[in-house]
Design an enzyme around this catalytic site. Structure first.
Site, PDB file in Angstrom:
ATOM      1  N   ASP A 184       0.807  -1.151  -0.142  1.00 55.47           N
ATOM      2  CA  ASP A 184      -0.074   0.032  -0.223  1.00 55.47           C
ATOM      3  C   ASP A 184       0.933   1.123   0.040  1.00 55.47           C
ATOM      4  O   ASP A 184       1.443   1.338   0.806  1.00 55.47           O
ATOM      5  CB  ASP A 184      -0.764  -0.012   1.167  1.00 55.47           C
ATOM      6  N   HIS A 185       1.065   1.854  -1.037  1.00 55.45           N
ATOM      7  CA  HIS A 185       2.232   2.807  -1.374  1.00 55.45           C
ATOM      8  C   HIS A 185       2.142   3.889  -0.241  1.00 55.45           C
ATOM      9  O   HIS A 185       3.073   4.491  -0.055  1.00 55.45           O
ATOM     10  CB  HIS A 185       2.541   3.304  -2.562  1.00 55.45           C
ATOM     11  N   HIS A 247      -5.725   2.805   0.911  1.00 51.91           N
ATOM     12  CA  HIS A 247      -5.200   4.235   1.575  1.00 51.91           C
ATOM     13  C   HIS A 247      -5.537   4.709   2.829  1.00 51.91           C
ATOM     14  O   HIS A 247      -5.193   4.902   3.593  1.00 51.91           O
ATOM     15  CB  HIS A 247      -4.466   5.032   0.650  1.00 51.91           C
TER      16      HIS A 247
HETATM   17  C1  BG6 Z   1      -3.376   4.595  -6.446  1.00 56.82           C
HETATM   18  C2  BG6 Z   1      -4.629   4.652  -7.162  1.00 56.82           C
HETATM   19  O1  BG6 Z   1      -3.387   3.561  -5.490  1.00 56.82           O
HETATM   20  O2  BG6 Z   1      -3.263   5.991  -5.741  1.00 56.82           O
HETATM   21  C3  BG6 Z   1      -4.807   5.718  -7.981  1.00 56.82           C
HETATM   22  O3  BG6 Z   1      -4.880   3.617  -7.866  1.00 56.82           O
HETATM   23  C4  BG6 Z   1      -4.374   7.168  -7.217  1.00 56.82           C
HETATM   24  O4  BG6 Z   1      -5.988   5.974  -8.699  1.00 56.82           O
HETATM   25  C5  BG6 Z   1      -2.993   7.169  -6.650  1.00 56.82           C
HETATM   26  O5  BG6 Z   1      -4.324   8.218  -8.236  1.00 56.82           O
HETATM   27  C6  BG6 Z   1      -2.851   8.250  -5.769  1.00 56.82           C
HETATM   28  O6  BG6 Z   1      -1.762   8.401  -4.987  1.00 56.82           O
HETATM   29  P1  BG6 Z   1      -0.731   9.568  -4.651  1.00 56.82           P
HETATM   30  O7  BG6 Z   1       0.397   8.855  -4.022  1.00 56.82           O
HETATM   31  O8  BG6 Z   1      -0.924  10.311  -5.746  1.00 56.82           O
HETATM   32  O9  BG6 Z   1      -2.008  10.141  -3.508  1.00 56.82           O
END
Ligand code: BG6
Length: 504
Positions: A184-185, A247
């Site tokens: 989960d980045h 997230h």
């Molecule tokens: C991803 C989603 O996990 O997270 C995307 O699949 C989204 O749709 C992205 O744009 C958002 O990540 P961040 O780091 O730009 O907030």
């Protein structure tokens, strides 16, 4: 220079090596780790894909990704040195006979390093391919030593609770839980990790961090982009599956968790899963009181005409997929009983920002003259996750002058002012942790399943009751009226990031 320790020899097999994730995120992250001297002395990156590339063509393709997406560009010719560690393997991942090639490569690398390398299999592929790949790699000789083999799985982790349980079952049939790294980045973001430091390394906040002092919590993850050519994927996903199930619920856990007794990876994850288990399961007949959805129509975004969601490539012209979702969660435990957590996320909103706000209960104002309290506001702690990386405490101050006039002021900590240099991107941290064997920032099977359990009633009700008003918000707005109504019913309103800076 960041403080990395030396890692053991590693071979990274990236399934989906010719795909977008590797191009935009993984390869630039590995390159930046290399620049920071954080890659192992002996490492190899093997991109695996069906597209036709020679090694030279593949490296050229990845170099374009570095030029476009890398945090640090290749100004000193370091790419040439780094790319010596990269090769490409054209392979059909559904053909089990092809997998022996991987063992052969791992053996060659072992001979070069003179040591048994750790082998990482990264699944940067469509979720339906994962079970088959897992099954095929599990029988390889390189997987005999469990301590040296790791599997990385990207989101989406399942489409619903049932498929996530099934996916966990498959993974755990072939690998041990501590070999599996579910990404989960958001958990790799510096500002998200800093929530633990803020809460548990300071005596100031923790005593107030409960229902006695906190009125409510808000989380906004807004994006200005549309579905960016990912219409096909998004059509099967929507905002609830794409952002909230993973997230945003992880952010709720960071705010809501009890203090861990150590920074052991399972201890942290135990404390987080306690939060997920305590989040109220929304009764299906009350979903409309807890959740709102939206879909963007066509319109203007910062002076540019943009299509509506239904007109985007790959989407259904009659789509009911939500591009915006807002939910009110309750954590039913001693610390949080009765404190709403309002969360919202959406595409094509007014600005790109992820921000958490802790709104404290109002202080009593009886001692102050009436005119002093016209701008009386409760204290607020805002945590900017991105792009603003800051923490802001809003409190009352006396305006200079003869009379006692008050107004809210901000005390701001900003990463850019406090620390020199750039912080690592989420994927740099996560890839380093995989190579280091530290799973603290990854999702355990029980976390993923508990998170699905929470969103399932909403998803089921939304699937059964087609929205009558889609599209219901314009690009460059803050989403549909229903989301405003959701929070207004409780006497609150959504707080947006710029307000914080304007309130000076
Ligand atoms: C991803 C989603 O996990 O997270 C995307 O699949 C989204 O749709 C992205 O744009 C958002 O990540 P961040 O780091 O730009 O907030």
């Amino acid at each position: 220079m960041l403080d990395y320790k030396k890692l053991p020899p590693t071979v990274l097999f990236i399934f989906g090596g010719s795909g977008d994730l590797n191009f935009r995120k993984l390869n630039p992250a590995l390159f930046n780790l290399f620049l920071d001297n954080a890659m192992p002395d002996h490492f190899s990156i093997v991109g695996i894909g069906r597209s036709k590339y020679s090694d030279a063509e593949y490296k050229k393709h990845l170099k374009d990704g570095i030029d476009q997406f890398s945090r640090v560009k290749d100004t000193n010719g370091n790419w040439k040195e780094f790319s010596k560690h990269i090769c490409y393997l054209e392979m059909d991942a559904t053909d089990s006979k092809e997998y022996e090639k991987l063992t052969k490569i791992a053996k060659e690398k072992e001979a070069e390093a003179g040591l048994q390398p750790n082998v990482v299999f990264y699944m940067a592929v469509a979720p339906q391919l994962v079970p088959e790949i897992i099954k095929n790699v599990s029988v390889l000789e390189s997987c005999n030593d469990k301590k040296c083999t790791r599997i990385v799985v990207e989101k989406p982790f399942g489409h619903d609770l049932k498929s996530a349980v099934e996916m966990n079952r498959t993974l755990c049939e072939y690998f041990d839980e501590d070999q599996i790294y579910r990404i989960d980045h958001y958990l790799g973001k510096e500002t998200v990790q800093n929530i633990l430091a803020l809460r548990f390394a300071n005596a100031l906040f923790e005593p107030l961090w409960n229902r006695n002092y906190i009125d409510h919590v808000q989380i906004t993850a807004s994006e200005t982009v549309g579905v960016e050519g990912r219409g096909g994927y998004y059509e099967t996903s929507g905002a609830m599956r794409d952002m909230i199930q993973n997230h945003i619920l992880q952010l709720v856990c960071m705010i809501g968790m009890e203090p861990p007794v150590s920074f052991n990876s399972n201890e942290i994850r135990n404390k987080k899963v306690d939060v997920l288990n305590a989040i109220r399961r929304i009764p299906k007949d009350e979903v409309q009181d807890y959740a709102a959805r939206g879909q963007y129509g066509a319109g203007w975004m910062q002076g540019e005409k943009v299509p509506g969601y239904k007109e985007e490539d790959g989407t259904d012209p009659n789509s009911n997929t939500e591009t915006f979702a807002a939910v009110k969660f309750y954590i039913d435990n001693w610390r949080w009983e009765g404190v709403p957590f309002y969360v919202r996320t959406g595409k094509r909103l007014h600005e790109k920002s992820t921000e958490l706000t802790i709104q404290f209960k109002p202080a009593p104002d009886f001692a102050f003259p009436k005119e002093a309290t016209e701008t009386w506001r409760p204290n607020r702690l805002s945590i900017g996750i991105s792009p603003e990386m800051d923490i802001c405490l809003t409190f009352q101050a006396k305006r200079p002058g003869q009379s006692m006039i008050l107004n809210p002021v901000n005390m701001i900590f900003n990463y850019k002012d406090a620390y020199e240099g750039e912080e690592p991107e989420a994927y740099e941290t996560l890839l380093y942790d995989v190579m280091d064997g530290d799973s603290t920032l990854f999702m355990r099977a029980d976390q993923v399943e508990a998170a699905w359990e929470i969103v399932m009633p909403i998803l089921e009700v939304w699937a059964a009751r087609k929205p009558m008003n889609f599209p219901n918000y314009s690009p460059d707005s803050w989403g549909p009226e229903d989301a405003e109504a959701l929070i207004a019913r409780d006497g609150h309103n959504w707080i947006s990031q710029p307000a914080k800076h304007k309130e000076k």
